[in-house]
Write a protein that holds these residues in place. Sequence first.
Motif, PDB file in Angstrom:
ATOM      1  N   ASN A 188       0.859  -1.176   0.000  1.00  0.00           N
ATOM      2  CA  ASN A 188       0.000   0.000   0.000  1.00  0.00           C
ATOM      3  C   ASN A 188       0.902   1.235   0.000  1.00  0.00           C
ATOM      4  O   ASN A 188       1.398   1.651   1.040  1.00  0.00           O
ATOM      5  CB  ASN A 188      -0.914  -0.006   1.221  1.00  0.00           C
ATOM      6  N   GLU A 189       1.115   1.777  -1.177  1.00  0.00           N
ATOM      7  CA  GLU A 189       2.028   2.908  -1.310  1.00  0.00           C
ATOM      8  C   GLU A 189       1.500   4.148  -0.583  1.00  0.00           C
ATOM      9  O   GLU A 189       2.275   5.013  -0.175  1.00  0.00           O
ATOM     10  CB  GLU A 189       2.256   3.224  -2.791  1.00  0.00           C
ATOM     11  N   ALA A 190       0.171   4.240  -0.419  1.00  0.00           N
ATOM     12  CA  ALA A 190      -0.402   5.421   0.231  1.00  0.00           C
ATOM     13  C   ALA A 190      -0.025   5.484   1.707  1.00  0.00           C
ATOM     14  O   ALA A 190       0.265   6.556   2.240  1.00  0.00           O
ATOM     15  CB  ALA A 190      -1.923   5.421   0.077  1.00  0.00           C
ATOM     16  N   GLN A 191      -0.037   4.340   2.382  1.00  0.00           N
ATOM     17  CA  GLN A 191       0.341   4.234   3.789  1.00  0.00           C
ATOM     18  C   GLN A 191      -0.222   5.386   4.631  1.00  0.00           C
ATOM     19  O   GLN A 191       0.492   6.283   5.052  1.00  0.00           O
ATOM     20  CB  GLN A 191       1.858   4.169   3.958  1.00  0.00           C
ATOM     21  N   GLY A 192      -1.525   5.372   4.860  1.00  0.00           N
ATOM     22  CA  GLY A 192      -2.156   6.391   5.680  1.00  0.00           C
ATOM     23  C   GLY A 192      -1.523   6.485   7.057  1.00  0.00           C
ATOM     24  O   GLY A 192      -1.095   5.493   7.636  1.00  0.00           O
ATOM     25  N   MET A 193      -1.465   7.675   7.599  1.00  0.00           N
ATOM     26  CA  MET A 193      -0.804   7.886   8.883  1.00  0.00           C
ATOM     27  C   MET A 193      -1.592   7.257  10.034  1.00  0.00           C
ATOM     28  O   MET A 193      -1.026   6.860  11.034  1.00  0.00           O
ATOM     29  CB  MET A 193      -0.633   9.379   9.135  1.00  0.00           C
ATOM     30  N   TYR A 194      -2.918   7.170   9.897  1.00  0.00           N
ATOM     31  CA  TYR A 194      -3.735   6.621  10.967  1.00  0.00           C
ATOM     32  C   TYR A 194      -4.691   5.591  10.391  1.00  0.00           C
ATOM     33  O   TYR A 194      -5.046   5.636   9.219  1.00  0.00           O
ATOM     34  CB  TYR A 194      -4.540   7.734  11.657  1.00  0.00           C
ATOM     35  N   TYR A 195      -5.101   4.683  11.242  1.00  0.00           N
ATOM     36  CA  TYR A 195      -6.086   3.708  10.823  1.00  0.00           C
ATOM     37  C   TYR A 195      -7.472   4.335  10.958  1.00  0.00           C
ATOM     38  O   TYR A 195      -7.884   4.715  12.044  1.00  0.00           O
ATOM     39  CB  TYR A 195      -5.974   2.455  11.700  1.00  0.00           C
ATOM     40  N   HIS A 196      -8.181   4.441   9.859  1.00  0.00           N
ATOM     41  CA  HIS A 196      -9.501   5.049   9.901  1.00  0.00           C
ATOM     42  C   HIS A 196     -10.368   4.460   8.810  1.00  0.00           C
ATOM     43  O   HIS A 196      -9.881   3.838   7.874  1.00  0.00           O
ATOM     44  CB  HIS A 196      -9.399   6.571   9.734  1.00  0.00           C
ATOM     45  N   PHE A 197     -11.675   4.656   8.926  1.00  0.00           N
ATOM     46  CA  PHE A 197     -12.627   4.122   7.974  1.00  0.00           C
ATOM     47  C   PHE A 197     -13.848   5.032   7.964  1.00  0.00           C
ATOM     48  O   PHE A 197     -14.550   5.141   8.963  1.00  0.00           O
ATOM     49  CB  PHE A 197     -13.026   2.692   8.375  1.00  0.00           C
ATOM     50  N   THR A 280      -6.000   4.642   1.851  1.00  0.00           N
ATOM     51  CA  THR A 280      -5.556   4.957   3.214  1.00  0.00           C
ATOM     52  C   THR A 280      -6.595   4.575   4.263  1.00  0.00           C
ATOM     53  O   THR A 280      -6.311   4.649   5.454  1.00  0.00           O
ATOM     54  CB  THR A 280      -5.240   6.457   3.356  1.00  0.00           C
ATOM     55  N   GLN A 281      -7.787   4.188   3.822  1.00  0.00           N
ATOM     56  CA  GLN A 281      -8.796   3.721   4.764  1.00  0.00           C
ATOM     57  C   GLN A 281      -8.617   2.228   4.991  1.00  0.00           C
ATOM     58  O   GLN A 281      -8.472   1.464   4.049  1.00  0.00           O
ATOM     59  CB  GLN A 281     -10.195   4.009   4.231  1.00  0.00           C
ATOM     60  N   CYS A 282      -8.599   1.831   6.241  1.00  0.00           N
ATOM     61  CA  CYS A 282      -8.331   0.444   6.589  1.00  0.00           C
ATOM     62  C   CYS A 282      -9.643  -0.295   6.815  1.00  0.00           C
ATOM     63  O   CYS A 282     -10.390   0.020   7.736  1.00  0.00           O
ATOM     64  CB  CYS A 282      -7.455   0.373   7.831  1.00  0.00           C
ATOM     65  N   CYS A 283      -9.933  -1.272   5.958  1.00  0.00           N
ATOM     66  CA  CYS A 283     -11.204  -1.977   6.045  1.00  0.00           C
ATOM     67  C   CYS A 283     -11.122  -3.335   5.366  1.00  0.00           C
ATOM     68  O   CYS A 283     -10.159  -3.635   4.647  1.00  0.00           O
ATOM     69  CB  CYS A 283     -12.322  -1.144   5.422  1.00  0.00           C
ATOM     70  N   LEU A 294     -18.846  -5.290   4.922  1.00  0.00           N
ATOM     71  CA  LEU A 294     -17.793  -4.278   4.842  1.00  0.00           C
ATOM     72  C   LEU A 294     -17.596  -3.704   6.240  1.00  0.00           C
ATOM     73  O   LEU A 294     -18.510  -3.112   6.808  1.00  0.00           O
ATOM     74  CB  LEU A 294     -18.177  -3.164   3.867  1.00  0.00           C
ATOM     75  N   SER A 295     -16.415  -3.899   6.798  1.00  0.00           N
ATOM     76  CA  SER A 295     -16.163  -3.438   8.159  1.00  0.00           C
ATOM     77  C   SER A 295     -14.820  -2.736   8.219  1.00  0.00           C
ATOM     78  O   SER A 295     -13.907  -3.029   7.450  1.00  0.00           O
ATOM     79  CB  SER A 295     -16.184  -4.612   9.143  1.00  0.00           C
ATOM     80  N   GLY A 296     -14.701  -1.810   9.156  1.00  0.00           N
ATOM     81  CA  GLY A 296     -13.472  -1.055   9.310  1.00  0.00           C
ATOM     82  C   GLY A 296     -12.534  -1.716  10.300  1.00  0.00           C
ATOM     83  O   GLY A 296     -12.957  -2.359  11.257  1.00  0.00           O
ATOM     84  N   ILE A 297     -11.250  -1.586  10.050  1.00  0.00           N
ATOM     85  CA  ILE A 297     -10.271  -1.960  11.057  1.00  0.00           C
ATOM     86  C   ILE A 297     -10.383  -0.927  12.160  1.00  0.00           C
ATOM     87  O   ILE A 297     -10.542   0.259  11.903  1.00  0.00           O
ATOM     88  CB  ILE A 297      -8.857  -1.989  10.457  1.00  0.00           C
ATOM     89  N   LYS A 298     -10.307  -1.370  13.394  1.00  0.00           N
ATOM     90  CA  LYS A 298     -10.608  -0.484  14.509  1.00  0.00           C
ATOM     91  C   LYS A 298      -9.810   0.817  14.456  1.00  0.00           C
ATOM     92  O   LYS A 298      -8.630   0.830  14.103  1.00  0.00           O
ATOM     93  CB  LYS A 298     -10.323  -1.200  15.823  1.00  0.00           C
TER      94      LYS A 298
END
Length: 345
Positions: A188-197, A280-283, A294-298
């Motif tokens: 994942n080249e985007a590599q978001g700074m935080y885990y969010h969804f 960058t959204q973790c799901c 469809l669920s988000g990573i916490k």
Amino acid sequence: MKCILSIILLFGCMRVADAQSSLPIDLIMEELAEHGAKVSVARVNERNHLSRRYQAAFDDNPLLADSICRFLDEMARSAVESYRYESHRNGNDTITYSIALCGYGANDDYLLDLDRVEDIGSYWTNDYTDYCKTHSYFYPNPYMMQDLQFFRLLKGNNRRMYFGAREAALFDYVLGHGNLIAMITQANEAQGMYYHFDIAPLDSLLQSLERGHAVHYRHEAGRPIDKAATYYYTDYLLPKSKGASESRGTLYTVGPEQGAADLYRTLLGAAQHHLDVNPTQCCVLEYTNRHFKLSGIKNTTKYHVNEIAESSFLMADLDKSGTLYVLRLDVDGEYWIPKNWKQIK
């Protein structure tokens, strides 16, 4: 009905664009599903990885086996390594494939996994226990869960698999039963700074649905999971939560006469598109041609601050009668959904 048709028409151009970028494995999975195979796919957007896991199972259909063999033979031409075994005796066919396709990294033949505490490299093995001992992760993320689920299928089988391949496929056809498994992973080249969804873009597709009512699910901390009464749950993924879960949202019901089947395909396409355009959204998205989750990573940002994990959840189920049930939840803590979620008012 007009509202549902409007959703389908508005989303149509998006699906056309997505179809042009489909991977070859996506195309054959669609073909297998159309001809009776039970097909399921899981997609994971994680901070360091974007991955897909495919599985197709069928019985007593040698034509589907022939199609898969032709597909895998073509894919094997660009493989890092591949193995094939085939025998025909007394009218019984036995076919086995193990294929490791292109990798990436310094040697272009392995998967660079940034989440593993220890990584001894990629190799061919049939020892599932050995893999579990030598590959560990910093935290129990859904990417790891998908990996273990895939590799667990090898346990007890007389086959070898290339652990760490960027793209890999397994196929068995024995005594009329076929089972195809494939996995595709990329950095994942985007590599978001935080885990969010953020599921809000999908909510706009639900706002025009009229038959909806509020739901509220709660599972107390420390209470054992009653699997007989539970449809879906995360098994203490967050240790500090002690299994606590509280979810609020809406359950929608759409009848077959209201275009339920078309709406299901539209919602699934929207969920796929959401993963495509939001790396960058973790799901996690798990789906078949009649059901998806469809669920988000916490949300670890809020979790580390106040020890409250917050996420979102969207599920759709098209039952045998042609009725579509759509469940949209906001979740605090673990995921927990009762088995009779379609009937709860």
